[in-house]
Design a protein around this motif. Structure first.
Motif, PDB file in Angstrom:
ATOM      1  N   ASP A   1      35.705  51.228  48.178  1.00  0.00           N
ATOM      2  CA  ASP A   1      35.207  50.863  46.856  1.00  0.00           C
ATOM      3  C   ASP A   1      34.508  52.073  46.249  1.00  0.00           C
ATOM      4  O   ASP A   1      33.430  52.463  46.704  1.00  0.00           O
TER       5      ASP A   1
ATOM      6  N   THR B   1      32.877  52.398  43.574  1.00  0.00           N
ATOM      7  CA  THR B   1      31.589  52.110  42.933  1.00  0.00           C
ATOM      8  C   THR B   1      30.434  52.156  43.928  1.00  0.00           C
ATOM      9  O   THR B   1      29.279  52.123  43.521  1.00  0.00           O
TER      10      THR B   1
ATOM     11  N   GLU C   1      27.899  57.692  44.888  1.00  0.00           N
ATOM     12  CA  GLU C   1      27.281  58.445  43.807  1.00  0.00           C
ATOM     13  C   GLU C   1      28.312  59.391  43.202  1.00  0.00           C
ATOM     14  O   GLU C   1      29.397  59.574  43.745  1.00  0.00           O
TER      15      GLU C   1
ATOM     16  N   LYS D   1      25.984  55.282  48.057  1.00  0.00           N
ATOM     17  CA  LYS D   1      24.748  54.731  47.496  1.00  0.00           C
ATOM     18  C   LYS D   1      23.966  54.034  48.592  1.00  0.00           C
ATOM     19  O   LYS D   1      24.532  53.462  49.532  1.00  0.00           O
TER      20      LYS D   1
END
Length: 124
Positions: free
Chosen positions: A88, A90, A93, A108
């Motif tokens: 994924d 998303t 960063e 992240k």
């Protein structure tokens, strides 16, 4: 003279009498057809204005097509491997370039754990 006066009164009064007999005129589609015709004329003019820009865009796309095919042919397999590793996008960063030229893509802190425990290595 009476005949002329009577003729004038009848001539002027006939539309009023006819209108009084028919209090509400029957609806016609003329209003809609005029609106439709106006919309057609407007859209036709708009298309004529946009047509040169569309032709330029088409020519640009035809010029770029061979380069895009070559780029996708070269990068496609590597991007597929990268997508398999990341799962994924998303959850990561924005990439950072280090002074030595390396590019780091950090995960992240609040990203969910990876579902693939042993991700395969990429040979570049």
């Amino acid at each position: 003279m009476k005949h002329i006066f009577l003729s004038i009164c009848l001539a002027l009064g006939t539309p009023a009498i006819a209108a009084a007999d028919d209090p509400k005129p029957a609806p016609t589609d003329e209003g809609f057809s005029l609106m439709e015709e106006g919309a057609r004329i407007f859209l036709r003019g708009l298309m004529q204005e946009v047509e040169p820009a569309m032709d330029d865009l088409k020519a640009l796309a035809e010029d770029l097509q061979p380069n895009m095919k070559r780029l996708l042919g070269e990068l496609g397999p590597t991007l597929n491997k990268l997508a398999a590793l990341m799962e994924d996008a998303t959850a990561y960063e924005a990439p950072q370039r280090l002074p030595n030229g390396d590019i780091i893509i950090r995960r992240k802190e609040d990203a969910p754990p990876l579902t693939v425990p042993d991700a395969p290595e990429i040979d570049l």
